[in-house]
Enzyme design. Structure first.
Site, short mmCIF file in Angstrom:
data_model
loop_
_atom_site.label_atom_id
_atom_site.label_comp_id
_atom_site.label_asym_id
_atom_site.label_seq_id
_atom_site.Cartn_x
_atom_site.Cartn_y
_atom_site.Cartn_z
N LYS A 84 -12.26 2.24 6.14
CA LYS A 84 -11.70 3.52 6.60
C LYS A 84 -12.34 4.70 5.87
CE LYS A 84 -7.34 2.47 5.61
NZ LYS A 84 -7.46 1.10 5.07
N ARG A 86 1.47 4.79 6.77
CA ARG A 86 1.34 3.36 6.49
C ARG A 86 2.65 2.62 6.72
NH1 ARG A 86 -3.07 3.61 2.35
NH2 ARG A 86 -3.81 1.52 1.89
N ARG A 126 -16.69 -4.75 -3.59
CA ARG A 126 -16.67 -3.28 -3.54
C ARG A 126 -16.68 -2.72 -4.96
NH1 ARG A 126 -12.33 -0.14 0.10
NH2 ARG A 126 -10.74 -0.93 -1.32
N ARG A 134 -12.19 -1.21 -8.69
CA ARG A 134 -10.83 -0.67 -8.76
C ARG A 134 -9.88 -1.78 -9.18
NH1 ARG A 134 -9.87 2.15 -2.94
NH2 ARG A 134 -7.90 1.08 -3.17
N ARG A 165 -1.92 -6.75 -1.06
CA ARG A 165 -2.11 -5.57 -0.20
C ARG A 165 -2.22 -5.98 1.26
NH1 ARG A 165 -7.17 -2.78 -2.71
NH2 ARG A 165 -6.84 -1.18 -1.15
#
Ligand code: AMP
Length: 214
Positions: free
Chosen positions: A13, A86, A125, A158, A169
């Site tokens: 996103k 969300r 990532r 992260r 998540r």
């Protein structure tokens, strides 16, 4: 124009929003980025949000809704929303706030990606804590190992991109966020589903094409 980009963590996103704002004159509003900057600034909101973010949970609606509705207003109702809404209450409150201003969401784009791809992608990532640039160790590595191309800082993983947190998540996404997809499918906004497993450039082209038709 108000566009919502929805999809599981790691769907791309943020990457897509950054590319889309170059083509369409809209502001990119990412609730996750706002929280990360509040956390870095050690604000009250940041400390409260961090307790939830670190566990892979959602930040409570009451800490998100006003913050994001103000951001949409400050963007003059011309924005691409990344990570908000969300939950159904967030979507309903946003609808209400927009209705009061005689405006509405123009398009909802779902970046559809399966869980296995999400886990694969997120584990590789890396982000720059200073300028927010995002890398992928295989598909979009920095030119110099471990160093941000844009600002020269050391890139990091992260905390909430660690495997156990990613699984949490994903569960949260299926339970809390997927219901907003049917909410928007029933509403008057254009609903656009995009295959998020494609290469980033192909996804951007697909979205841009569909947005022009919307
Ligand atoms: P993101 O960068 O969009 O994946 O967001 C990182 C984390 O911030 C999420 O896993 C949530 O804990 C929190 N967060 C971001 N946006 C929201 C939202 N709209 N509602 C609740 N929590 C959020």
């Amino acid at each position: 124009m108000i566009v919502i980009l929805v999809g599981p963590p790691g769907a791309g996103k943020g990457t897509q929003c950054k590319k889309l704002v170059e083509q369409f004159d809209m502001k990119h509003l990412s609730s996750g980025d706002i929280f990360r900057s509040e956390i870095a600034g050690k604000t009250d909101l940041g400390q409260k949000a961090k307790q939830h973010i670190d566990k892979g949970e959602l930040v409570p609606d009451e800490l998100v809704i006003d913050m994001m509705i103000s951001a949409v207003k400050n963007a003059d109702y011309n924005c691409i929303l990344d990570g908000f809404p969300r939950t159904l209450p967030q979507a309903e409150q946003l609808d209400k706030a927009l209705e009061k201003e005689n405006t509405k969401i123009d398009a909802v784009i779902e970046l559809a990606v399966n869980d296995e791809t999400v886990v694969q992608r997120i584990s590789k990532r890396r982000v720059c804590p200073d300028c927010g640039a995002v890398y992928h160790l295989e598909t979009m590595p920095p030119m110099q190992d471990g160093i941000c191309d844009k600002c020269g800082s050391k890139i990091i993983q992260r905390d909430d991109d660690k495997r156990e947190v990613v699984l949490e998540r994903l569960e949260t996404y299926h339970k809390m966020t997927e219901p907003i997809i049917s909410h928007y499918k029933d509403a008057s906004a254009a609903y656009i589903e995009i295959d998020g497993s494609q290469r980033p450039e192909a996804i951007t082209n697909d979205i841009a094409q569909r947005l022009k038709e919307a």
